[in-house]
Design an enzyme around this catalytic site. Sequence first.
Site, PDB file in Angstrom:
ATOM      1  N   SER A 228       0.826  -1.215   0.000  1.00 10.58           N
ATOM      2  CA  SER A 228       0.000   0.000   0.000  1.00 10.58           C
ATOM      3  C   SER A 228       0.859   1.264   0.000  1.00 10.58           C
ATOM      4  CB  SER A 228      -0.875  -0.003   1.260  1.00 10.58           C
ATOM      5  OG  SER A 228      -1.455   1.255   1.462  1.00 10.58           O
TER       6      SER A 228
ATOM      7  N   TYR B 112      -2.030   5.254  -4.172  1.00 11.62           N
ATOM      8  CA  TYR B 112      -3.064   6.259  -3.914  1.00 11.62           C
ATOM      9  C   TYR B 112      -2.497   7.519  -4.549  1.00 11.62           C
ATOM     10  CZ  TYR B 112      -5.829   3.643  -0.444  1.00 11.62           C
ATOM     11  OH  TYR B 112      -6.647   2.742   0.197  1.00 11.62           O
TER      12      TYR B 112
ATOM     13  N   THR C 177      -5.465   2.512  -7.130  1.00 10.02           N
ATOM     14  CA  THR C 177      -6.779   2.276  -6.513  1.00 10.02           C
ATOM     15  C   THR C 177      -7.686   3.462  -6.805  1.00 10.02           C
ATOM     16  OG1 THR C 177      -5.788   0.926  -4.783  1.00 10.02           O
ATOM     17  CG2 THR C 177      -7.967   1.850  -4.319  1.00 10.02           C
TER      18      THR C 177
ATOM     19  N   LYS D 199      -7.430  -0.722  -9.684  1.00 11.21           N
ATOM     20  CA  LYS D 199      -8.089  -1.515  -8.638  1.00 11.21           C
ATOM     21  C   LYS D 199      -9.367  -0.791  -8.225  1.00 11.21           C
ATOM     22  CE  LYS D 199      -7.125  -3.315  -3.929  1.00 11.21           C
ATOM     23  NZ  LYS D 199      -7.785  -2.474  -2.947  1.00 11.21           N
TER      24      LYS D 199
ATOM     25  N   HIS E  18     -12.804  -2.530  -2.337  1.00 12.98           N
ATOM     26  CA  HIS E  18     -12.025  -2.136  -1.170  1.00 12.98           C
ATOM     27  C   HIS E  18     -12.459  -2.939   0.073  1.00 12.98           C
ATOM     28  CE1 HIS E  18      -9.148   1.342  -0.858  1.00 12.98           C
ATOM     29  NE2 HIS E  18      -9.100   0.892   0.381  1.00 12.98           N
TER      30      HIS E  18
HETATM   31  C1  LIG Z   1      -7.470  -2.493   7.120  1.00 18.48           C
HETATM   32  C2  LIG Z   1      -7.528  -2.404   5.624  1.00 18.48           C
HETATM   33  C3  LIG Z   1      -6.721  -1.467   4.978  1.00 18.48           C
HETATM   34  C4  LIG Z   1      -6.736  -1.397   3.580  1.00 18.48           C
HETATM   35  N1  LIG Z   1      -5.881  -0.525   2.953  1.00 18.48           N
HETATM   36  C5  LIG Z   1      -5.863  -0.463   1.605  1.00 18.48           C
HETATM   37  C6  LIG Z   1      -4.935   0.379   0.945  1.00 18.48           C
HETATM   38  O1  LIG Z   1      -4.113   1.038   1.555  1.00 18.48           O
HETATM   39  N2  LIG Z   1      -4.993   0.421  -0.408  1.00 18.48           N
HETATM   40  C7  LIG Z   1      -5.887  -0.329  -1.137  1.00 18.48           C
HETATM   41  O2  LIG Z   1      -5.907  -0.260  -2.353  1.00 18.48           O
HETATM   42  N3  LIG Z   1      -6.760  -1.157  -0.517  1.00 18.48           N
HETATM   43  C8  LIG Z   1      -6.759  -1.251   0.823  1.00 18.48           C
HETATM   44  N4  LIG Z   1      -7.608  -2.119   1.440  1.00 18.48           N
HETATM   45  C9  LIG Z   1      -8.487  -2.984   0.627  1.00 18.48           C
HETATM   46  C10 LIG Z   1      -7.778  -4.294   0.262  1.00 18.48           C
HETATM   47  O3  LIG Z   1      -6.738  -4.076  -0.629  1.00 18.48           O
HETATM   48  C11 LIG Z   1      -8.740  -5.287  -0.382  1.00 18.48           C
HETATM   49  O4  LIG Z   1      -9.376  -4.686  -1.465  1.00 18.48           O
HETATM   50  C12 LIG Z   1      -9.781  -5.840   0.600  1.00 18.48           C
HETATM   51  O5  LIG Z   1      -9.269  -5.958   1.889  1.00 18.48           O
HETATM   52  C13 LIG Z   1     -10.272  -7.212   0.120  1.00 18.48           C
HETATM   53  O6  LIG Z   1     -11.325  -7.654   0.897  1.00 18.48           O
HETATM   54  P1  LIG Z   1     -11.180  -8.665   2.141  1.00 18.48           P
HETATM   55  O7  LIG Z   1     -10.603  -7.875   3.259  1.00 18.48           O
HETATM   56  O8  LIG Z   1     -12.576  -9.098   2.364  1.00 18.48           O
HETATM   57  O9  LIG Z   1     -10.270  -9.792   1.694  1.00 18.48           O
HETATM   58  C14 LIG Z   1      -7.600  -2.229   2.819  1.00 18.48           C
HETATM   59  C15 LIG Z   1      -8.376  -3.169   3.484  1.00 18.48           C
HETATM   60  C16 LIG Z   1      -8.337  -3.272   4.864  1.00 18.48           C
HETATM   61  C17 LIG Z   1      -9.182  -4.313   5.536  1.00 18.48           C
END
Ligand SMILES: Cc1cc2nc3c(=O)[nH]c(=O)nc-3n(C[C@H](O)[C@H](O)[C@H](O)COP(=O)(O)O)c2cc1C
Length: 398
Positions: free
Chosen positions: A149, A172, A198, A271, A295
């Site tokens: 990330s 980002y 993203t 994404k 997300h």
């Molecule tokens: C705590 C947390 C932080 C996240 N931070 C980012 C991030 O910094 N950038 C991003 O593109 N997606 C982020 N995501 C989304 C994840 O990349 C992903 O799309 C998502 O967690 C997938 O779903 P799942 O948690 O049900 O497996 C984050 C998700 C969580 C749970």
Amino acid sequence: MAVVISSAESRRRFLRFLAASPLLAHSRGPLFGQNPSVALTAAKDAINVMDFEEPAHKALPPAHWGYMASGVDDDLTLKANLAAFKHIQLRPRRLVDVSQADLSTELFGTTWETPIFLCPVGGQKMFHPEGELAVARAARAKKSLQVLSTVTTYSVEDVGKALGRPPWYQLYIPTTWDATEKLVRRVEDAGCQTMVWTVDLLASRNSETYERFRRTDTRNCVGCHTTDRGGRHDGDLPMFTGIPQSYNPPNATWEWVNRLKKLTKMKLLLKGIDSREDARLAREHGVDGIIVSNHGGRSTETLRATVDCLPGVVDAVGAQIPVLVDGGFRRGTDVFKALALGARAVGVGRPYIYGLSAFGQEGVERVLEILRAELTLTMRQCGTPHIKDITPASVMLA
Ligand SMILES: Cc1cc2nc3c(=O)[nH]c(=O)nc-3n(C[C@H](O)[C@H](O)[C@H](O)COP(=O)(O)O)c2cc1C
């Protein structure tokens, strides 16, 4: 001489018989609709990836737990992601030689041992002091793809060292083009060859569940954070050294994709693409791949589950660019279903963060191990020993 058994004695004997019976031994198990729950004291003892959820909950302060667990509004998108797998069933084929299963998956010239990858998750020191470094070591040990990330708490350079190769980098996009150029150059200099922009968080969000947990947290956030709401000031996050910590401009358009494509030779994925219209536009703008994602239900409320969006996106771009997916994947069967619906690879977010929170690197390794084992088993049971054997005919939509 006949032995006369009193009714009290016969009841005692019956109870002893029951106590020794395997029926009663399972009486707290699935027979009664409830599995026995055993406290997990070591990562290796986890039976499935959700076994890490409760220990993670216990390990984390309420605000950090709430941040991870949260969706937006009433968490309906988050729940939809999880529920969707229930209306997709498997269609196994029999009498195929499944003595070996080969999960290898090619992405942009690199062959991975499995199609399962680690999604970008920001701020991982919040979950474990070694954060993204522990995840990188686990990904290295399990030969898995890690997407880092932009809001990582360890730098891309340090994570690359721990991983033994540059990670895929999740962007980002900064609010100014000058900062974007600086960030992209730094990521290129770190050797990254793939960047994932993203695009589903450009309009902000309403993380209610997080807010509710945060209010129950009585700790003093400024002990670790630089603002009393758990935020950070410029320069606190390593990827924002030398650039303002301001990103996700709401005025970004498809023109920004053109500019990014001109700016870098890295492969560019988007994404957060969930519609066939946007998938077509992505392809027309020269994007190299798509991640169908919402997300993890953390951006927009009442969306369709990602696995339900997947077939439309795959249909729109054909075989021209790879389509990856994430959101709600907790089982090997879930992964199998997405592969059948045309995904090239499948990302997990929370499951490995549960593992990280509870047991650090070992927890992440075990999550990867379990998902791989479950996918292997599903492929063998379904008569699809190679990834290419998994096709739309391998599933049925209820
Ligand atoms: C705590 C947390 C932080 C996240 N931070 C980012 C991030 O910094 N950038 C991003 O593109 N997606 C982020 N995501 C989304 C994840 O990349 C992903 O799309 C998502 O967690 C997938 O779903 P799942 O948690 O049900 O497996 C984050 C998700 C969580 C749970």
